[in-house]
Design an enzyme around this catalytic site. Structure first.
Site, PDB file in Angstrom:
ATOM      1  N   ARG A 178      64.923  75.127 105.473  1.00 30.10           N
ATOM      2  CA  ARG A 178      64.754  76.561 105.733  1.00 30.10           C
ATOM      3  C   ARG A 178      64.451  76.883 107.206  1.00 30.10           C
ATOM      4  O   ARG A 178      63.887  77.935 107.512  1.00 30.10           O
ATOM      5  CB  ARG A 178      63.640  77.170 104.861  1.00 30.10           C
ATOM      6  N   SER A 253      63.254  84.069  96.765  1.00 27.46           N
ATOM      7  CA  SER A 253      62.013  83.277  96.747  1.00 27.46           C
ATOM      8  C   SER A 253      61.108  83.752  97.879  1.00 27.46           C
ATOM      9  O   SER A 253      61.540  83.796  99.033  1.00 27.46           O
ATOM     10  CB  SER A 253      62.322  81.801  96.941  1.00 27.46           C
ATOM     11  N   GLU A 355      58.867  82.854 102.924  1.00 26.80           N
ATOM     12  CA  GLU A 355      60.241  82.622 103.377  1.00 26.80           C
ATOM     13  C   GLU A 355      60.803  83.856 104.096  1.00 26.80           C
ATOM     14  O   GLU A 355      61.466  83.718 105.119  1.00 26.80           O
ATOM     15  CB  GLU A 355      61.100  82.273 102.158  1.00 26.80           C
TER      16      GLU A 355
HETATM   17  C1  LIG Z   1      68.052  87.612  94.999  1.00 26.19           C
HETATM   18  C2  LIG Z   1      67.977  86.743  96.221  1.00 26.19           C
HETATM   19  C3  LIG Z   1      68.266  85.384  96.124  1.00 26.19           C
HETATM   20  C4  LIG Z   1      68.201  84.559  97.248  1.00 26.19           C
HETATM   21  N1  LIG Z   1      68.479  83.229  97.111  1.00 26.19           N
HETATM   22  C5  LIG Z   1      68.429  82.407  98.172  1.00 26.19           C
HETATM   23  C6  LIG Z   1      68.707  81.014  98.039  1.00 26.19           C
HETATM   24  O1  LIG Z   1      69.017  80.532  96.958  1.00 26.19           O
HETATM   25  N2  LIG Z   1      68.624  80.243  99.142  1.00 26.19           N
HETATM   26  C7  LIG Z   1      68.303  80.740 100.363  1.00 26.19           C
HETATM   27  O2  LIG Z   1      68.250  79.969 101.326  1.00 26.19           O
HETATM   28  N3  LIG Z   1      68.034  82.062 100.529  1.00 26.19           N
HETATM   29  C8  LIG Z   1      68.082  82.900  99.468  1.00 26.19           C
HETATM   30  N4  LIG Z   1      67.790  84.229  99.620  1.00 26.19           N
HETATM   31  C9  LIG Z   1      67.401  84.749 100.941  1.00 26.19           C
HETATM   32  C10 LIG Z   1      68.557  85.383 101.752  1.00 26.19           C
HETATM   33  O3  LIG Z   1      69.571  85.838 100.917  1.00 26.19           O
HETATM   34  C11 LIG Z   1      69.160  84.416 102.770  1.00 26.19           C
HETATM   35  O4  LIG Z   1      68.178  83.922 103.621  1.00 26.19           O
HETATM   36  C12 LIG Z   1      70.263  85.109 103.599  1.00 26.19           C
HETATM   37  O5  LIG Z   1      71.006  84.160 104.301  1.00 26.19           O
HETATM   38  C13 LIG Z   1      69.726  86.123 104.607  1.00 26.19           C
HETATM   39  O6  LIG Z   1      70.828  86.722 105.246  1.00 26.19           O
HETATM   40  P1  LIG Z   1      70.827  88.239 105.659  1.00 26.19           P
HETATM   41  O7  LIG Z   1      72.131  88.518 106.297  1.00 26.19           O
HETATM   42  O8  LIG Z   1      70.455  89.096 104.518  1.00 26.19           O
HETATM   43  O9  LIG Z   1      69.672  88.230 106.762  1.00 26.19           O
HETATM   44  P2  LIG Z   1      68.550  89.354 107.028  1.00 26.19           P
HETATM   45  O10 LIG Z   1      67.655  89.439 105.863  1.00 26.19           O
HETATM   46  O11 LIG Z   1      69.173  90.605 107.516  1.00 26.19           O
HETATM   47  O12 LIG Z   1      67.755  88.672 108.244  1.00 26.19           O
HETATM   48  C14 LIG Z   1      66.985  87.514 108.025  1.00 26.19           C
HETATM   49  C15 LIG Z   1      66.671  86.867 109.385  1.00 26.19           C
HETATM   50  O13 LIG Z   1      67.876  86.383 109.968  1.00 26.19           O
HETATM   51  C16 LIG Z   1      68.085  87.012 111.234  1.00 26.19           C
HETATM   52  N5  LIG Z   1      69.527  87.291 111.350  1.00 26.19           N
HETATM   53  C17 LIG Z   1      70.344  87.838 110.423  1.00 26.19           C
HETATM   54  N6  LIG Z   1      71.596  87.928 110.899  1.00 26.19           N
HETATM   55  C18 LIG Z   1      71.561  87.419 112.155  1.00 26.19           C
HETATM   56  C19 LIG Z   1      72.535  87.240 113.179  1.00 26.19           C
HETATM   57  N7  LIG Z   1      73.814  87.606 113.027  1.00 26.19           N
HETATM   58  N8  LIG Z   1      72.135  86.690 114.353  1.00 26.19           N
HETATM   59  C20 LIG Z   1      70.840  86.318 114.560  1.00 26.19           C
HETATM   60  N9  LIG Z   1      69.883  86.469 113.625  1.00 26.19           N
HETATM   61  C21 LIG Z   1      70.238  87.017 112.452  1.00 26.19           C
HETATM   62  C22 LIG Z   1      67.272  88.289 111.210  1.00 26.19           C
HETATM   63  O14 LIG Z   1      66.930  88.703 112.524  1.00 26.19           O
HETATM   64  C23 LIG Z   1      66.070  87.850 110.389  1.00 26.19           C
HETATM   65  O15 LIG Z   1      65.169  87.158 111.218  1.00 26.19           O
HETATM   66  C24 LIG Z   1      67.836  85.093  98.506  1.00 26.19           C
HETATM   67  C25 LIG Z   1      67.533  86.466  98.607  1.00 26.19           C
HETATM   68  C26 LIG Z   1      67.602  87.282  97.479  1.00 26.19           C
HETATM   69  C27 LIG Z   1      67.307  88.743  97.602  1.00 26.19           C
END
Ligand SMILES: Cc1cc2nc3c(=O)[nH]c(=O)nc-3n(C[C@H](O)[C@H](O)[C@H](O)COP(=O)(O)OP(=O)(O)OC[C@H]3O[C@@H](n4cnc5c(N)ncnc54)[C@H](O)[C@@H]3O)c2cc1C
Length: 368
Positions: A178, A253, A355
């Site tokens: 992570r 999570s 997380e």
């Molecule tokens: C129902 C559910 C299930 C999930 N299951 C999992 C799982 O099984 N495994 C897992 O690892 N995660 C899981 N997650 C967490 C999440 O989906 C992941 O971490 C996902 O990759 C986050 O991406 P995002 O685009 O939504 O990022 P955001 O939530 O928009 O941002 C998260 C972080 O990443 C940074 N960020 C985002 N995009 C960029 C970019 N282009 N450049 C630089 N920084 C950036 C942001 O600044 C922030 O710090 C889950 C979430 C939910 C709601």
């Protein structure tokens, strides 16, 4: 070129938690030029910048964010020769693998489905995870025994310090559980613009996780069957976004599974024994490190699926997910987070690390 800069934009709708105040300024950037323009605007106006993807790993404060929220909305998938060029030029192409590049604003789940349609192995266990492609290297997204670090070849970024576009190799990203340099050493420095994955045409799906092995019970599935199994298992735990599921408003999570050394593990086992628990579930990380499911520690500390705390609570299907069951505020989520952390610390002397990323908070301890 004129950038579409919006003011006082409510952020809750951009997050899966459906919580959070307003962004003072907001830009949804559709091109690399727009990203650079928006960053210039922030610099000129001395604004803090928050880079937003799909908002699925975030908790935004009720007060919002007093700066520029820059959503990375770049679209496009390059496949085969087109995707390979930068990697070939950088000597990163891997033998017998197909390179696929997705721009940062692509929806992750749709991208995984696209790769499986093309019979490409390497991302199948990561089906059903919300968010954008650009978020995946940030916390080295992983599930069911697979992590993006296994297939990422390179990450195209805008380096905000050097003010230039760079292609980071997998090794340079320093992926671990992570984490990567993007959420540790160089937090806020790089804007991810696109990610190149090396996938195996007609490759075997990865079936190493117990839940998946049990699902297939010895049968050898193909990629599509593996994807469906992952989606089914995730749905049973409310871990796919479904607007009809009351557990859906979460950030997945909420806590990472803690990794402890053998000495600490022995202490935890003793505490568990004193509580009448015969076994502590665990996974070996290496000869000295053990990973313990945070969900087990939380349950043994007195919390349970469906635990309610005002408008927030614990998912009825998954102990690790904190859910906004109504009109919860960010401060309610922080209260419950603090409560869970305190209890687990008291019982097992383990500090659970969240997380999701917290945005716009001044003091996380004050919400008690
Ligand atoms: C129902 C559910 C299930 C999930 N299951 C999992 C799982 O099984 N495994 C897992 O690892 N995660 C899981 N997650 C967490 C999440 O989906 C992941 O971490 C996902 O990759 C986050 O991406 P995002 O685009 O939504 O990022 P955001 O939530 O928009 O941002 C998260 C972080 O990443 C940074 N960020 C985002 N995009 C960029 C970019 N282009 N450049 C630089 N920084 C950036 C942001 O600044 C922030 O710090 C889950 C979430 C939910 C709601």
């Amino acid at each position: 070129m004129s950038l579409d800069i919006q003011e006082s934009v409510p952020l809750a709708e951009f997050t899966t938690f459906k919580i959070g105040g307003e962004a003072r300024f907001f830009v949804s950037a559709q091109s690399e030029i727009e990203i650079i323009e928006a960053l210039r605007f922030a610099e000129k106006n001395k604004l803090e910048v928050f880079i937003l993807g799909g908002g699925s790993n975030l908790l935004i404060a009720d007060e919002g964010f007093d700066g520029l929220v820059l959503q990375i909305s770049l679209k496009g998938i390059l496949f085969g020769a087109e995707a390979s060029l930068p990697a070939i030029n950088n000597g990163l192409a891997r033998k017998n693998e197909t390179l696929v590049t997705a721009r940062a604003g692509e929806n992750w789940e749709e991208f995984v489905a696209f790769c499986i349609e093309k019979n490409l192995a390497g991302l199948e266990c990561l089906s059903g995870i919300p968010g954008f492609v650009g978020g995946t290297p940030v916390q080295n997204v992983g599930a069911y025994g697979q992590e993006v670090s296994e297939t990422i070849v390179s990450v195209r970024c805008f380096d905000r310090n050097a003010k230039k576009i760079v292609e980071m190799t997998n090794a340079e990203c320093e992926f671990a559980y992570r984490t990567s340099i993007f959420n540790t050493t160089y937090i806020n420095r790089f804007v991810v613009l696109g990610v190149t994955y090396a996938l195996k045409y007609d490759g075997e799906p990865k079936i190493v996780y117990k839940d998946l092995q049990n699902y297939f019970n010895g049968k050898k599935p193909n990629l599509q069957e593996t994807r469906h199994a992952v989606l089914n298992i995730r749905s049973d735990k409310s871990m796919v976004i479904n607007k009809n599921d009351p557990n859906s408003n979460s950030a997945g999570s909420f806590f990472k599974n803690p990794i402890v050394d053998l000495k600490k593990f022995a202490k935890i086992k003793q505490t568990a024994k004193n509580m009448g628990a015969s076994e502590v579930p665990s996974y070996s990380v290496n000869t000295n490190k053990i990973k313990i499911p945070a969900a087990w520690l939380i349950e043994k500390s007195g919390f349970y699926k469906g635990f309610l705390f005002g408008e927030v609570g614990i998912s009825t299907k998954h102990t690790l997910a904190i859910v906004n069951f109504g009109n919860a505020k960010a401060s309610d989520v922080i209260c419950l987070k603090n409560k869970i952390q305190r209890k687990v610390k008291e019982k097992f002397d383990v500090t659970l690390k969240p997380e999701p990323v917290f945005i716009g908070f001044k003091d996380l301890q004050k919400h008690d």
